[in-house]
Design an enzyme around this catalytic site. Sequence first.
Site, short mmCIF file in Angstrom:
data_model
loop_
_atom_site.label_atom_id
_atom_site.label_comp_id
_atom_site.label_asym_id
_atom_site.label_seq_id
_atom_site.Cartn_x
_atom_site.Cartn_y
_atom_site.Cartn_z
N ARG A 37 0.95 -1.23 -0.21
CA ARG A 37 -0.06 -0.14 0.00
C ARG A 37 0.90 1.42 -0.07
NH1 ARG A 37 -4.21 -2.65 -2.55
NH2 ARG A 37 -4.47 -3.75 -0.82
N HIS A 67 7.38 -7.39 -6.69
CA HIS A 67 6.29 -6.87 -7.53
C HIS A 67 6.44 -5.23 -6.96
CE1 HIS A 67 2.41 -6.36 -7.84
NE2 HIS A 67 2.25 -7.55 -8.65
N TYR A 70 0.67 -1.92 -5.12
CA TYR A 70 -0.19 -1.66 -5.38
C TYR A 70 -0.55 0.43 -5.30
CZ TYR A 70 -1.55 -6.17 -4.67
OH TYR A 70 -1.57 -7.65 -4.68
N HIS A 107 1.45 -3.10 -12.37
CA HIS A 107 0.38 -2.95 -12.69
C HIS A 107 0.47 -1.11 -13.45
CE1 HIS A 107 -1.74 -5.19 -9.36
NE2 HIS A 107 -0.89 -5.92 -10.06
N GLU A 142 2.22 -5.98 -16.76
CA GLU A 142 1.57 -7.28 -16.00
C GLU A 142 0.14 -7.01 -16.95
OE1 GLU A 142 -0.43 -9.28 -12.14
OE2 GLU A 142 0.69 -7.78 -11.84
N ASP A 176 -0.73 -12.86 -16.12
CA ASP A 176 -1.87 -13.59 -15.24
C ASP A 176 -2.65 -13.81 -15.69
OD1 ASP A 176 -3.77 -13.03 -12.83
OD2 ASP A 176 -2.44 -12.01 -12.04
N HIS A 179 -5.81 -12.49 -14.78
CA HIS A 179 -6.58 -11.36 -15.41
C HIS A 179 -6.80 -11.32 -16.96
CE1 HIS A 179 -4.03 -9.04 -11.67
NE2 HIS A 179 -5.12 -9.63 -11.98
N HIS A 211 1.67 -15.12 -14.00
CA HIS A 211 1.26 -15.24 -12.25
C HIS A 211 0.05 -16.37 -12.38
CE1 HIS A 211 2.26 -10.71 -11.28
NE2 HIS A 211 3.01 -12.25 -10.78
N ASP A 224 -10.92 -9.41 -11.82
CA ASP A 224 -9.72 -9.71 -11.15
C ASP A 224 -10.11 -10.17 -9.46
OD1 ASP A 224 -7.45 -9.44 -9.57
OD2 ASP A 224 -7.28 -7.29 -10.23
N HIS A 226 -9.17 -13.50 -7.86
CA HIS A 226 -8.26 -14.22 -7.69
C HIS A 226 -8.90 -15.59 -6.48
CE1 HIS A 226 -4.38 -11.94 -8.69
NE2 HIS A 226 -5.00 -12.22 -9.22
N GLU A 256 -0.71 -16.99 -7.17
CA GLU A 256 -1.32 -15.29 -6.34
C GLU A 256 -2.88 -15.78 -5.49
OE1 GLU A 256 1.14 -11.46 -7.88
OE2 GLU A 256 -0.65 -12.55 -8.96
#
Length: 277
Positions: A37, A67, A70, A107, A142, A176, A179, A211, A224, A226, A256
Site C-alpha cells: 500500500r 512486485h 499497488y 501494474h 502485467e 496473469d 486477469h 502469474h 480481478d 483470484h 498469487e
Amino acid sequence: MLIIGAHLSASKGYTAMLKQAQEIGANTFQFFTRNPRGGSAKDIDEKDVETFLGLMKTEGFPVILAHAPYTLNCCSAKPETREFALNTFADDLRRMEYTPGQLYNFHPGSHVGQGEEIGIELIADTLNKVLFEDMTTTVLLETMAGKGSEIGKTFEELRAIIDRTELSDKLGVCLDTCHVNDGGYDIVNELDKVLDEFDRVVGLDRLKAIHLNDSKNPQSAHKDRHEKIGDGFIGIDAFERIINHPSLKNLPFFLETPNELDGYAKEIALLRSLYKG
C-alpha cells in the site's frame, strides 16, 4: 524443470524467503519491494544479499520476481500520485541492482477518466524517466483484468506502452491467468489462439513470467478476483495445458492464489504432478 513459486513476505530478507520457498517445494518466489500500500522500503542488508545470491546458484533458483506496490499508479489524474509512482519506481530499480538480472513487475495503472491514450502516454513517460542503459533488471508490464479504468487489459495497450518507451529492450510482460481470463481472453478453450495473438501483437519473446491464478469470475467479467488453482472458472485442466504449453513451460510461474503457505505447498505439489517436463 518446472520453475514455480508463490508470493512470500519480504520482512525477513532474501535468504529467509529462499528457505521458505524451499519449504513449500518452490524454486523461485515473488515478493513486494515494500508495503503493497506504499511507504518506504527497508534498507538493503548487503550481507544477506550476498548469502542469497550464492544460494540461488547452489540451490537452483533461476530467477525471482519483485512486485511493485499497488499504489504505484503511473497514469493517475493526480500529479502527486504520479510523482510518488516515479520516485518509488526509480528507487525500486536502483535497489534491484543489488540482485542483478532479476524481474520487476508492475501494474501499468488506471487512467481515472483521462482515457486510454493519455494513460498510455503517462505510463511510457514514467518508464522513459526511470529506465537506464546499464540496468540488469527486466521490467514487466502485467496483463490486467480491465477493472475500472485499468490500462493493460488488452495486448494492444501493452504494445502501445512498449512502442512509446525508449529503452524498450528493458521491458517484458507478466501474463496473469486470472486477469487475462477476466479481461476477455479464452485461455480455457483457445489457449493456442490467445498465445498466437499475444505473439502477433506483443511478441512471445517479451513474455517473461506467468502469474498462475484461477478466477472467481467467468471470462470477460473484468473483476480481478483470484481463486485457488482448480476451484475457479479456469479449472485444473486448463492449468495443466498452460504449464505444459511449449511456449510457456520454461517460464517462471508465480502463485498469487488466496492461500497460506500450506495451501501454496499443496498447489505446487499438484502442479508438479501435472508437469510433463
